[in-house]
Design a protein around this motif. Structure first.
Motif, PDB file in Angstrom:
ATOM      1  N   ASP A  67      -7.688  11.602 -13.184  1.00 47.12           N
ATOM      2  CA  ASP A  67      -6.279  11.970 -13.091  1.00 47.12           C
ATOM      3  C   ASP A  67      -5.564  11.111 -12.047  1.00 47.12           C
ATOM      4  N   PHE A  68      -6.187  10.967 -10.874  1.00 47.84           N
ATOM      5  CA  PHE A  68      -5.607  10.140  -9.816  1.00 47.84           C
ATOM      6  C   PHE A  68      -5.431   8.696 -10.283  1.00 47.84           C
ATOM      7  N   TYR A  69      -6.465   8.168 -10.915  1.00 43.51           N
ATOM      8  CA  TYR A  69      -6.403   6.769 -11.340  1.00 43.51           C
ATOM      9  C   TYR A  69      -5.399   6.539 -12.470  1.00 43.51           C
ATOM     10  N   SER A  70      -5.157   7.528 -13.298  1.00 45.41           N
ATOM     11  CA  SER A  70      -4.152   7.349 -14.353  1.00 45.41           C
ATOM     12  C   SER A  70      -2.774   7.132 -13.736  1.00 45.41           C
ATOM     13  N   HIS A  71      -2.471   7.878 -12.668  1.00 44.51           N
ATOM     14  CA  HIS A  71      -1.198   7.691 -11.959  1.00 44.51           C
ATOM     15  C   HIS A  71      -1.183   6.360 -11.202  1.00 44.51           C
ATOM     16  N   LEU A  72      -2.300   6.044 -10.550  1.00 47.19           N
ATOM     17  CA  LEU A  72      -2.372   4.806  -9.772  1.00 47.19           C
ATOM     18  C   LEU A  72      -2.237   3.583 -10.676  1.00 47.19           C
ATOM     19  N   GLU A  73      -2.918   3.607 -11.808  1.00 50.03           N
ATOM     20  CA  GLU A  73      -2.873   2.475 -12.735  1.00 50.03           C
ATOM     21  C   GLU A  73      -1.447   2.213 -13.215  1.00 50.03           C
ATOM     22  N   LYS A  74      -0.737   3.273 -13.545  1.00 48.86           N
ATOM     23  CA  LYS A  74       0.649   3.110 -13.986  1.00 48.86           C
ATOM     24  C   LYS A  74       1.516   2.562 -12.856  1.00 48.86           C
ATOM     25  N   ARG A  75       1.289   3.060 -11.658  1.00 46.71           N
ATOM     26  CA  ARG A  75       2.077   2.615 -10.510  1.00 46.71           C
ATOM     27  C   ARG A  75       1.842   1.132 -10.217  1.00 46.71           C
ATOM     28  N   VAL A  76       0.582   0.719 -10.251  1.00 47.03           N
ATOM     29  CA  VAL A  76       0.241  -0.688 -10.032  1.00 47.03           C
ATOM     30  C   VAL A  76       0.936  -1.570 -11.068  1.00 47.03           C
ATOM     31  N   HIS A  77       0.907  -1.137 -12.302  1.00 45.78           N
ATOM     32  CA  HIS A  77       1.554  -1.898 -13.373  1.00 45.78           C
ATOM     33  C   HIS A  77       3.063  -2.004 -13.146  1.00 45.78           C
ATOM     34  N   ASP A  78       3.657  -0.876 -12.738  1.00 44.43           N
ATOM     35  CA  ASP A  78       5.111  -0.832 -12.601  1.00 44.43           C
ATOM     36  C   ASP A  78       5.642  -1.712 -11.473  1.00 44.43           C
ATOM     37  N   GLY A 113       4.543   6.595  -4.644  1.00 40.29           N
ATOM     38  CA  GLY A 113       4.970   7.013  -5.974  1.00 40.29           C
ATOM     39  C   GLY A 113       4.004   7.938  -6.677  1.00 40.29           C
ATOM     40  N   LEU A 114       2.950   8.396  -5.990  1.00 40.82           N
ATOM     41  CA  LEU A 114       1.925   9.219  -6.624  1.00 40.82           C
ATOM     42  C   LEU A 114       2.027  10.677  -6.186  1.00 40.82           C
ATOM     43  N   PRO A 115       1.657  11.613  -7.066  1.00 46.41           N
ATOM     44  CA  PRO A 115       1.676  13.030  -6.678  1.00 46.41           C
ATOM     45  C   PRO A 115       0.634  13.361  -5.623  1.00 46.41           C
ATOM     46  N   ARG A 116      -0.471  12.625  -5.626  1.00 44.84           N
ATOM     47  CA  ARG A 116      -1.501  12.723  -4.588  1.00 44.84           C
ATOM     48  C   ARG A 116      -1.853  11.309  -4.141  1.00 44.84           C
ATOM     49  N   GLN A 117      -2.292  11.192  -2.896  1.00 38.47           N
ATOM     50  CA  GLN A 117      -2.685   9.878  -2.390  1.00 38.47           C
ATOM     51  C   GLN A 117      -4.195   9.637  -2.512  1.00 38.47           C
ATOM     52  N   GLY A 118      -4.877  10.562  -3.168  1.00 37.79           N
ATOM     53  CA  GLY A 118      -6.309  10.414  -3.405  1.00 37.79           C
ATOM     54  C   GLY A 118      -6.764  11.469  -4.397  1.00 37.79           C
ATOM     55  N   ILE A 131       0.842  -1.196   0.000  1.00 41.67           N
ATOM     56  CA  ILE A 131       0.000   0.000   0.000  1.00 41.67           C
ATOM     57  C   ILE A 131       0.880   1.249   0.000  1.00 41.67           C
ATOM     58  N   PHE A 132       1.854   1.281   0.894  1.00 37.25           N
ATOM     59  CA  PHE A 132       2.751   2.432   0.929  1.00 37.25           C
ATOM     60  C   PHE A 132       3.601   2.498  -0.334  1.00 37.25           C
ATOM     61  N   GLU A 133       4.011   1.350  -0.818  1.00 32.10           N
ATOM     62  CA  GLU A 133       4.825   1.302  -2.037  1.00 32.10           C
ATOM     63  C   GLU A 133       4.065   1.937  -3.204  1.00 32.10           C
ATOM     64  N   ILE A 134       2.786   1.626  -3.323  1.00 32.38           N
ATOM     65  CA  ILE A 134       1.982   2.176  -4.408  1.00 32.38           C
ATOM     66  C   ILE A 134       1.836   3.688  -4.252  1.00 32.38           C
ATOM     67  N   PHE A 135       1.354   4.111  -3.102  1.00 31.35           N
ATOM     68  CA  PHE A 135       0.964   5.508  -2.952  1.00 31.35           C
ATOM     69  C   PHE A 135       2.149   6.442  -2.748  1.00 31.35           C
TER      70      PHE A 135
END
Length: 256
Positions: free
Chosen positions: A194-205, A12-17, A6-10
């Protein structure tokens, strides 16, 4: 690798929500008669994009930003230094249900995308003690935007956050806890996309890093499902921003 996916994913994001500087500023502009040296408590701040923006638009204020994950706070202060705002922001690593502050210490309590961790009623009731009489609270909360959600959507929210309500019922909870409603507004679906576009990439990575880790794979699978659901039903639910004020003259309603 950090201790939790969970921390690993978030991390890497500019926002956590979901959220935006425009929404943060719109909510802040609904506050009036702020005192000199306004003290703001930002609870569950993550890496603090909204913290930085509040510091920019509130010229005479100091923000105390809290999160349970120190690397988020480190990133916040790194960004604050870059923006020349580090003298107006203090970070405290603490759980939102065990905050180390004095009663009546803050003029404003801010919480974007975090109060669901405690639940709305519990959060605004516990945090109220840290707010001065007549002080403001501004939170984003998961909210129904339809009275007849699709069965797939309804099941999803019953599983993860059964406390989700529509706007009128949410405001009833706020009023019953001893606050006066100032205003509310829906966050646009674009903040979620916008949030999900970053999250989706992070999950994939990071997915390959957690192969054969059953718990982690379940979390990543859930993230994918969450993204897919919102893209299918963007008008049925989302965040609403609620802005309200601690009422000095009324006691909370206890009989329900």
């Amino acid at each position: 690798m950090t201790e939790s996916p969970i921390f690993e994913i978030f991390d890497g994001l500019p926002r956590q929500g979901p959220g935006s500087n425009e929404c943060t500023e719109k909510a802040f502009n609904l506050l009036s008669s702020l005192p000199a040296g306004t003290k703001i408590l930002d609870i569950g701040c993550g890496v603090g994009m909204q913290t930085i923006h509040l510091a920019k638009i509130c010229n005479d204020c100091h923000i105390t930003a809290t999160d349970i994950y120190q690397p988020f706070l480190d990133k916040l202060m790194e960004n604050a230094v870059k923006e020349g705002l580090d003298d107006r922001i203090t970070t405290v690593c603490a759980s939102m249900d065990d905050l180390p502050f004095e009663a009546g210490e803050f003029d404003i309590i801010w919480a974007e995308g975090s109060i669901f961790i405690l639940g709305l009623e519990k959060g605004i009731s516990y945090w109220k003690q840290f707010l001065k009489e007549g002080g403001y609270m501004a939170v984003t909360e998961n909210t129904w935007f339809t009275d007849e959600p699709s069965s797939k959507v309804l099941q999803f929210w019953q599983d993860i956050y059964p406390g989700i309500m529509n706007i009128p019922d949410t405001e009833k909870v706020i009023t019953a806890a001893g606050y006066d409603i100032i205003d509310h507004f829906k966050l646009p679906a674009s903040t979620w996309h916008d949030f999900y576009s970053h999250l989706e990439k992070r999950v994939h990575d990071i997915s390959d890093s957690y192969k054969e880790n059953t718990d982690a794979e379940m979390i990543l699978s859930f993230n994918r499902k969450e993204i897919e659901l919102f893209r299918e039903y963007p008008d049925e639910y989302g965040y609403a921003f609620y802005i309200f004020r601690k009422n000095a003259n009324k006691c909370p309603v206890t009989d329900k």
